[in-house]
Design a protein around this motif. Structure first.
Motif, PDB file in Angstrom:
ATOM      1  N   PRO A 126       0.840  -1.211   0.000  1.00  0.00           N
ATOM      2  CA  PRO A 126       0.000   0.000   0.000  1.00  0.00           C
ATOM      3  C   PRO A 126       0.874   1.260   0.000  1.00  0.00           C
ATOM      4  CG  PRO A 126      -0.793  -1.560   1.636  1.00  0.00           C
ATOM      5  CD  PRO A 126       0.513  -2.104   1.112  1.00  0.00           C
ATOM      6  N   GLY A 127       0.514   2.213  -0.821  1.00  0.00           N
ATOM      7  CA  GLY A 127       1.253   3.473  -0.898  1.00  0.00           C
ATOM      8  C   GLY A 127       2.399   3.445  -1.889  1.00  0.00           C
ATOM      9  N   ASP A 128       2.619   2.288  -2.525  1.00  0.00           N
ATOM     10  CA  ASP A 128       3.701   2.168  -3.489  1.00  0.00           C
ATOM     11  C   ASP A 128       3.181   2.568  -4.873  1.00  0.00           C
ATOM     12  OD1 ASP A 128       6.028   1.595  -4.789  1.00  0.00           O
ATOM     13  OD2 ASP A 128       6.009  -0.552  -4.374  1.00  0.00           O
ATOM     14  N   GLY A 129       3.859   3.481  -5.486  1.00  0.00           N
ATOM     15  CA  GLY A 129       3.468   3.931  -6.819  1.00  0.00           C
ATOM     16  C   GLY A 129       4.519   4.867  -7.369  1.00  0.00           C
ATOM     17  N   SER A 132       4.878   8.306  -5.364  1.00  0.00           N
ATOM     18  CA  SER A 132       5.495   8.188  -4.044  1.00  0.00           C
ATOM     19  C   SER A 132       6.968   7.822  -4.175  1.00  0.00           C
ATOM     20  CB  SER A 132       4.754   7.174  -3.169  1.00  0.00           C
ATOM     21  OG  SER A 132       4.826   5.880  -3.715  1.00  0.00           O
ATOM     22  N   ARG A 133       7.317   6.976  -5.122  1.00  0.00           N
ATOM     23  CA  ARG A 133       8.719   6.599  -5.326  1.00  0.00           C
ATOM     24  C   ARG A 133       9.557   7.802  -5.767  1.00  0.00           C
ATOM     25  NH1 ARG A 133      10.531   1.448  -5.460  1.00  0.00           N
ATOM     26  NH2 ARG A 133       8.959  -0.061  -4.864  1.00  0.00           N
ATOM     27  N   ALA A 134       9.005   8.634  -6.622  1.00  0.00           N
ATOM     28  CA  ALA A 134       9.735   9.817  -7.082  1.00  0.00           C
ATOM     29  C   ALA A 134      10.037  10.751  -5.915  1.00  0.00           C
ATOM     30  CB  ALA A 134       8.936  10.543  -8.160  1.00  0.00           C
ATOM     31  N   VAL A 135       9.077  10.917  -5.038  1.00  0.00           N
ATOM     32  CA  VAL A 135       9.282  11.766  -3.852  1.00  0.00           C
ATOM     33  C   VAL A 135      10.297  11.123  -2.917  1.00  0.00           C
ATOM     34  CG1 VAL A 135       8.161  12.682  -1.794  1.00  0.00           C
ATOM     35  CG2 VAL A 135       7.022  12.858  -4.002  1.00  0.00           C
ATOM     36  N   LEU A 136      10.124   9.833  -2.647  1.00  0.00           N
ATOM     37  CA  LEU A 136      11.002   9.136  -1.712  1.00  0.00           C
ATOM     38  C   LEU A 136      12.455   9.128  -2.183  1.00  0.00           C
ATOM     39  CD1 LEU A 136       8.715   6.130  -0.749  1.00  0.00           C
ATOM     40  CD2 LEU A 136       9.396   8.046   0.712  1.00  0.00           C
ATOM     41  N   ASP A 145      12.437   1.488  -2.290  1.00  0.00           N
ATOM     42  CA  ASP A 145      11.887   0.175  -1.937  1.00  0.00           C
ATOM     43  C   ASP A 145      11.860  -0.017  -0.430  1.00  0.00           C
ATOM     44  OD1 ASP A 145      11.467  -0.695  -4.575  1.00  0.00           O
ATOM     45  OD2 ASP A 145      13.544  -1.362  -4.746  1.00  0.00           O
ATOM     46  N   VAL A 146      12.966   0.317   0.233  1.00  0.00           N
ATOM     47  CA  VAL A 146      13.036   0.171   1.693  1.00  0.00           C
ATOM     48  C   VAL A 146      12.107   1.170   2.367  1.00  0.00           C
ATOM     49  CG1 VAL A 146      14.537   0.423   3.721  1.00  0.00           C
ATOM     50  CG2 VAL A 146      15.359  -0.821   1.707  1.00  0.00           C
ATOM     51  N   ALA A 147      12.048   2.398   1.872  1.00  0.00           N
ATOM     52  CA  ALA A 147      11.185   3.413   2.483  1.00  0.00           C
ATOM     53  C   ALA A 147       9.720   2.997   2.439  1.00  0.00           C
ATOM     54  CB  ALA A 147      11.382   4.761   1.798  1.00  0.00           C
ATOM     55  N   VAL A 148       9.273   2.431   1.318  1.00  0.00           N
ATOM     56  CA  VAL A 148       7.882   1.992   1.191  1.00  0.00           C
ATOM     57  C   VAL A 148       7.570   0.871   2.178  1.00  0.00           C
ATOM     58  CG1 VAL A 148       6.265   0.814  -0.371  1.00  0.00           C
ATOM     59  CG2 VAL A 148       7.586   2.755  -1.191  1.00  0.00           C
ATOM     60  N   SER A 149       8.558   0.030   2.443  1.00  0.00           N
ATOM     61  CA  SER A 149       8.338  -1.106   3.339  1.00  0.00           C
ATOM     62  C   SER A 149       8.873  -0.824   4.744  1.00  0.00           C
ATOM     63  CB  SER A 149       8.974  -2.370   2.768  1.00  0.00           C
ATOM     64  OG  SER A 149      10.366  -2.197   2.609  1.00  0.00           O
TER      65      SER A 149
END
Length: 180
Positions: A126-129, A132-136, A145-149
């Motif tokens: 959830p929240g992976d897209g 969100s990846r571009a911001v992270l 990948d680690v930030a999302v999880s």
């Protein structure tokens, strides 16, 4: 097994120093806003902010929802207290290649995180897209990948020793990288 001798690691939302301070300061500011000489605009703006914030932090502390859990099935990443069901994710052991304990700067302070490193091709969380990846990728000191999880260690207490013990018990050989 139950209690502290169990290899299962469960951290629940509850009272920690940060939550206690948020509730205390919210109560203090809300009380000041109720003084007779406080301007109406300050009450209209401040009471929902401080009163609502304090009530929400109290709700989270008393909810007892699982924030982070390691057991024989894998890792449960507890969701955001405001949208717990929609943001909670389970990562099975087959998808986990490591753990990372990391810190994100937040002004003069920092926020601690606990997260898992997942195998390439693991199903999205959830929240992976793409957005969100571009911001992270621009904001965090770990991979997107680690930030999302990962889950922020706010509103719950991280016991590194028990977490490491649970990982060693359920997934021997899976590394725990401590960057705190």
């Amino acid at each position: 097994m139950t209690g502290d001798d169990s290899p299962v690691y469960t951290a629940r939302y509850g009272w920690d120093l940060r939550t206690t301070c948020v509730v205390a300061l919210s109560l203090l500011f809300a009380s000041v806003l109720l003084l007779p000489d406080t301007p109406l605009f300050a009450r209209i703006l401040g009471l929902p902010l401080f009163g609502g914030g304090g009530l929400f932090a109290t709700y989270v502390a008393f909810s007892g929802k699982v924030a982070f859990r390691i057991d024989e099935t894998g890792v449960l990443l507890g969701g955001s207290p405001a949208r717990y069901g929609a943001t909670t994710a389970h990562v099975p052991w087959d998808d986990i290649t490591g753990f990372v304990l990391w810190r994100q700067a937040a002004g003069p302070a920092s926020v601690r995180y606990a997260g898992v490193v997942r195998r390439e091709g693991a199903p999205p969380l959830p929240g992976d897209g793409p957005r969100s990846r571009a911001v992270l990728e621009r904001l965090v000191p770990v991979s997107a990948d680690v930030a999302v999880s990962s889950r922020a260690v706010t509103g719950w207490r991280l016991d590194k020793e028990r977490l490491t013990g649970a990982v060693a018990h359920f997934a021997p050989g899976v590394p725990v990288h401590d960057a705190l």
